[in-house]
Write a protein that holds these residues in place. Structure first.
Motif, PDB file in Angstrom:
ATOM      1  N   GLU A  28      30.704  48.862  33.924  1.00 20.43           N
ATOM      2  CA  GLU A  28      32.111  49.126  33.163  1.00 20.43           C
ATOM      3  C   GLU A  28      32.897  50.369  33.495  1.00 20.43           C
ATOM      4  O   GLU A  28      33.945  50.352  33.658  1.00 20.43           O
ATOM      5  N   ASP A  31      34.364  49.501  37.169  1.00 25.38           N
ATOM      6  CA  ASP A  31      35.414  48.516  36.850  1.00 25.38           C
ATOM      7  C   ASP A  31      36.816  49.272  36.705  1.00 25.38           C
ATOM      8  O   ASP A  31      37.722  48.810  37.224  1.00 25.38           O
ATOM      9  N   ALA A  32      36.528  50.180  35.622  1.00 26.19           N
ATOM     10  CA  ALA A  32      37.826  50.831  35.074  1.00 26.19           C
ATOM     11  C   ALA A  32      38.298  51.613  36.300  1.00 26.19           C
ATOM     12  O   ALA A  32      39.395  51.728  36.434  1.00 26.19           O
ATOM     13  N   GLU A  35      40.075  49.559  38.844  1.00 22.79           N
ATOM     14  CA  GLU A  35      41.153  49.004  38.250  1.00 22.79           C
ATOM     15  C   GLU A  35      42.286  50.070  38.460  1.00 22.79           C
ATOM     16  O   GLU A  35      43.314  49.609  39.131  1.00 22.79           O
ATOM     17  N   ASN A  59      48.837  45.262  33.142  1.00 22.95           N
ATOM     18  CA  ASN A  59      47.407  45.498  33.257  1.00 22.95           C
ATOM     19  C   ASN A  59      46.968  47.034  33.092  1.00 22.95           C
ATOM     20  O   ASN A  59      46.098  47.435  32.855  1.00 22.95           O
ATOM     21  N   GLU A  62      45.705  48.001  29.681  1.00 23.18           N
ATOM     22  CA  GLU A  62      44.272  47.729  29.485  1.00 23.18           C
ATOM     23  C   GLU A  62      43.367  48.483  30.220  1.00 23.18           C
ATOM     24  O   GLU A  62      42.349  49.072  29.707  1.00 23.18           O
ATOM     25  N   THR A  63      43.755  48.904  31.634  1.00 21.33           N
ATOM     26  CA  THR A  63      43.045  49.837  32.113  1.00 21.33           C
ATOM     27  C   THR A  63      43.036  51.230  31.453  1.00 21.33           C
ATOM     28  O   THR A  63      41.818  51.689  31.398  1.00 21.33           O
ATOM     29  N   CYS A  65      43.306  52.017  28.400  1.00 27.01           N
ATOM     30  CA  CYS A  65      42.302  51.781  27.102  1.00 27.01           C
ATOM     31  C   CYS A  65      41.029  51.948  27.540  1.00 27.01           C
ATOM     32  O   CYS A  65      40.236  52.202  26.843  1.00 27.01           O
ATOM     33  N   LYS A  66      40.490  51.037  28.454  1.00 22.42           N
ATOM     34  CA  LYS A  66      39.209  51.022  29.068  1.00 22.42           C
ATOM     35  C   LYS A  66      38.712  52.441  29.424  1.00 22.42           C
ATOM     36  O   LYS A  66      37.562  53.008  29.072  1.00 22.42           O
ATOM     37  N   MET A  69      38.124  54.513  26.368  1.00 24.89           N
ATOM     38  CA  MET A  69      36.960  54.200  25.834  1.00 24.89           C
ATOM     39  C   MET A  69      35.618  54.946  26.386  1.00 24.89           C
ATOM     40  O   MET A  69      34.606  55.078  25.724  1.00 24.89           O
ATOM     41  N   ILE A  70      35.716  55.269  27.746  1.00 28.82           N
ATOM     42  CA  ILE A  70      34.626  55.597  28.553  1.00 28.82           C
ATOM     43  C   ILE A  70      34.612  57.273  28.452  1.00 28.82           C
ATOM     44  O   ILE A  70      33.812  57.736  28.064  1.00 28.82           O
TER      45      ILE A  70
END
Length: 98
Positions: A28, A31-32, A35, A59, A62-63, A65-66, A69-70
């Motif tokens: 996860e 991936d972030a 991106e 996009n 969303e990136t 936001c990821k 979250m991390i």
């Protein structure tokens, strides 16, 4: 990382981060980071396609936001939202050298 020039940081951010951290981080997080690296690579390219820029504009939200979250909230300040504005600036001004 000492005595790196700005071009060196761009290469590090756009190319080496996905390769260097692939085996170190969970999928996860990797991936972030990948991106965001691809976003900066695409937005800094010499040829820009309007449809591709619009896709980047959707996009990047969303990136980010990821990433929120991390990483903890203290990691983010007012500068982390600026990539959201870069696709609009690229459409309005076109590719700019330096």
């Amino acid at each position: 990382m000492y005595e790196m020039k700005s071009d060196d940081y761009h290469v590090f951010m756009q190319t080496l981060i996905p390769l260097a951290f692939r085996d170190l981080f969970p999928k996860e997080i990797w991936d972030a980071l990948t991106e965001i690296s691809h976003f900066f690579r695409d937005i800094c390219s010499s040829k820009l396609n309007v449809e591709h820029i619009e896709m980047l504009q959707m996009n990047i939200v969303e990136t980010l936001c990821k990433l929120e979250m991390i990483f903890p909230p203290l990691f983010f300040d007012s500068m982390e939202h600026l990539p959201i504005h870069l696709p609009f600036e690229a459409k309005a001004g076109g590719p700019v050298q330096y």
